[in-house]
Design a protein around this motif. Structure first.
Motif, PDB file in Angstrom:
ATOM      1  N   MET A 159      -3.397   4.922  -3.868  1.00 44.25           N
ATOM      2  CA  MET A 159      -3.427   4.256  -5.174  1.00 44.25           C
ATOM      3  C   MET A 159      -4.264   5.040  -6.181  1.00 44.25           C
ATOM      4  SD  MET A 159      -5.791   0.941  -4.252  1.00 44.25           S
ATOM      5  CE  MET A 159      -5.539   0.167  -5.833  1.00 44.25           C
ATOM      6  N   ASP A 182       1.530   2.340  -6.575  1.00 46.97           N
ATOM      7  CA  ASP A 182       1.425   0.958  -7.030  1.00 46.97           C
ATOM      8  C   ASP A 182       2.667   0.188  -6.575  1.00 46.97           C
ATOM      9  OD1 ASP A 182       3.421   1.911  -8.682  1.00 46.97           O
ATOM     10  OD2 ASP A 182       2.240   1.784 -10.526  1.00 46.97           O
ATOM     11  N   ASN A 215      -6.450  -1.989  -0.269  1.00 44.82           N
ATOM     12  CA  ASN A 215      -6.156  -1.616  -1.649  1.00 44.82           C
ATOM     13  C   ASN A 215      -7.432  -1.633  -2.487  1.00 44.82           C
ATOM     14  OD1 ASN A 215      -3.177  -3.638  -1.416  1.00 44.82           O
ATOM     15  ND2 ASN A 215      -3.489  -1.546  -0.762  1.00 44.82           N
TER      16      ASN A 215
END
Lengths: 87, 291
Positions: free
Chosen positions: B139, B144, B246
Motif C-alpha cells: 500500500m 489499494d 493494512n
C-alpha cells in the motif's frame, strides 16, 4: 505504569542476550554484542516481538524502530542509555 | 429441524461492506469444490460495523448463512468468535477471525478431509495477502482497493479462483514450509474448541492479532493434538484497512503491542509453532508426517 528506576545496563544486557539465545537456540555465550540482530539470526519480526516483550518485562516504552536504527545489542543498549531508559 | 451440517465456519466482520460478500461467496457451494448445500453452515458475527451486514443479501449464495451482531462489541474480535462458536451445530468448526479473507476453492473440503486423518487435529491453512507483497508494504506503493479489484478481475475471479496464487503473496510465517505463527482459517473439532474455551477474551487488542496466535498456539500445545497444514489451499486477505495487515508506518508498532499483550497474559514470548507438523496435500491425498 513505568518504573521510576530504570533497569541497569548489565541487567538489561543479560536479559536481552538470554532472550535472543532462547529464540534462536544458541548458548548465551555465543551471542556477540557487536553483531547485528540479523547476523545473529533474528528476523525482523522477532526483533519487533522482542521489543514488545522487553517493554512488558521492564515496564519501559521503546519505539519499535529503535532496534533497527541501532541494530546491534551494544548500540541498542547505547541508544536506550541515551534515552535514559536504562542506567 | 434441518440436518446437522458437517462443517461450521465462523466469520467475524467489522466494516467490511466490500470484502464480506466476496468472502461469503468464496465459501458458497457454487465456489467451493465438493461442498454441496447442507454440508457447511456459515455463522457471521458482526463486531460493531457502522452498517451491519444483512443476511438477506447472502440468500442467493445457496448456503446456510446466519448473521448475528455482537451486542457489546469491543476492539478485539474474541467475543464475536466465541459467539459464533456457540451458535454453530457442526462437529468440525473453522474460524475466520478476519472476514476479509477469501478462501481458495478447495479449502473447505480439504480441511474436512484433513480432519479425518487424526483424532485430535489442528487444521491450519496458509495465509496470503492479495497483491504483490504484504499489504502493509504494497500500500505504500499505491496498492489499494481499486488495484485489488483490477487484480481480481485479471484472473476472472470468482471463475478464476484457482489462480488466486498468481496475484498474491504468502505472509511471514504463513505456514507452508517454516514455523507457523497463526492460521486465518483454523479448523478444530468441537471438542477441542470446548477444551480451549474458544478464544480467550482476556486479549483486548484490536484486530485479534495476539488472540488468534494464542488460540493457534494453545490448540497445537493441547495434549494429543496434531498440527496438520493443508497445502495448495489458503486464505487471501483483501485490502480493508486492517489493524496490522493494512497499517503502513505503524505495522511494527502494532506488532510490538500485540507481542507485549501476549507476553503480559501468557508470561512467555510470542513464538511461531515449531511442533512437528503433518502436511496434507489435498490434490494427491498424500500425507507427509516428516515435516
Amino acid at each position: 505504569m513505568l518504573n521510576d528506576q530504570p533497569p541497569s545496563r548489565s541487567v538489561f544486557q543479560e536479559w536481552i542476550v538470554n532472550y535472543i539465545a532462547s529464540v534462536i537456540d544458541l548458548e548465551p555465550e555465543a551471542i556477540a554484542l557487536d553483531r547485528t540482530f540479523h547476523d545473529i539470526g533474528m528476523d525482523s519480526a522477532e526483533v519487533v516481538i522482542m521489543t514488545g516483550v522487553l517493554e512488558e518485562e521492564f515496564a519501559i516504552e521503546v519505539r519499535a524502530e529503535l532496534p533497527f536504527e541501532h541494530p546491534t545489542i551494544a548500540s541498542f543498549l547505547d541508544a536506550l542509555a541515551e534515552k535514559k531508559l536504562i542506567s | 429441524m434441518a440436518e446437522q451440517p458437517e462443517i461450521g465456519i465462523v466469520v467475524v466482520s467489522y466494516n467490511m461492506a466490500r470484502e464480506l460478500p466476496r468472502t461469503l461467496q468464496s465459501l458458497s457451494p457454487d465456489y467451493q469444490k465438493n461442498c454441496p448445500p447442507g454440508r457447511c453452515e456459515v455463522i457471521v458475527v458482526d463486531n460493531g460495523s457502522a452498517e451491519p451486514p444483512d443476511a438477506e443479501r447472502f440468500a442467493s449464495l445457496g448456503m446456510n448463512v446466519t448473521v448475528r451482531r455482537q451486542q457489546n462489541p469491543g476492539p478485539s474480535p474474541a467475543a464475536a468468535v466465541n459467539m459464533g462458536l456457540a451458535l454453530t451445530r457442526a462437529p468440525l468448526v473453522g474460524v475466520w477471525i478476519d472476514g476479509a479473507r477469501l478462501a481458495s476453492p478447495g479449502l473447505i473440503d480439504a480441511c474436512a478431509r484433513a480432519a479425518q486423518l487424526h483424532p485430535k487435529p489442528v487444521i491450519a491453512t496458509v495465509n496470503f495477502h492479495l497483491g504483490p507483497s504484504e499489504q502493509y508494504l504494497s500500500m505504500q506503493s499505491g496498492y489499494d482497493r481499486l488495484e485489488e479489484d483490477r487484480l481480481l478481475a485479471s484472473i476472472d475471479w470468482p471463475r478464476g479462483a484457482d489462480r488466486l496464487g498468481e496475484i498474491s503473496t504468502q505472509v511471514w510465517h504463513g505456514g507452508r514450509d517454516g514455523p507457523m505463527l497463526e492460521s486465518n482459517a483454523l479448523f478444530l473439532r468441537r471438542e477441542l474448541w470446548d477444551e480451549l474455551g474458544g478464544y480467550d477474551e482476556a486479549f483486548e487488542g484490536p484486530g485479534g492479532g495476539a488472540v488468534n496466535i494464542d488460540t493457534f498456539t494453545r490448540a497445537c500445545e493441547s495434549p494429543g493434538a496434531q498440527l496438520i497444514v493443508v497445502g495448495n489451499e489458503g486464505t487471501y486477505h483483501q485490502f480493508h484497512g486492517g489493524t496490522i495487515s493494512n497499517a503502513p508506518g505503524h505495522a511494527m508498532e502494532a506488532t510490538k503491542r500485540l507481542a507485549a499483550e501476549y507476553y503480559r497474559l501468557r508470561r512467555k514470548p510470542l513464538r511461531p509453532v515449531k511442533a512437528p507438523r503433518w502436511f496434507f496435500d489435498p490434490v494427491s491425498g498424500a500425507l507427509d508426517r516428516k515435516l
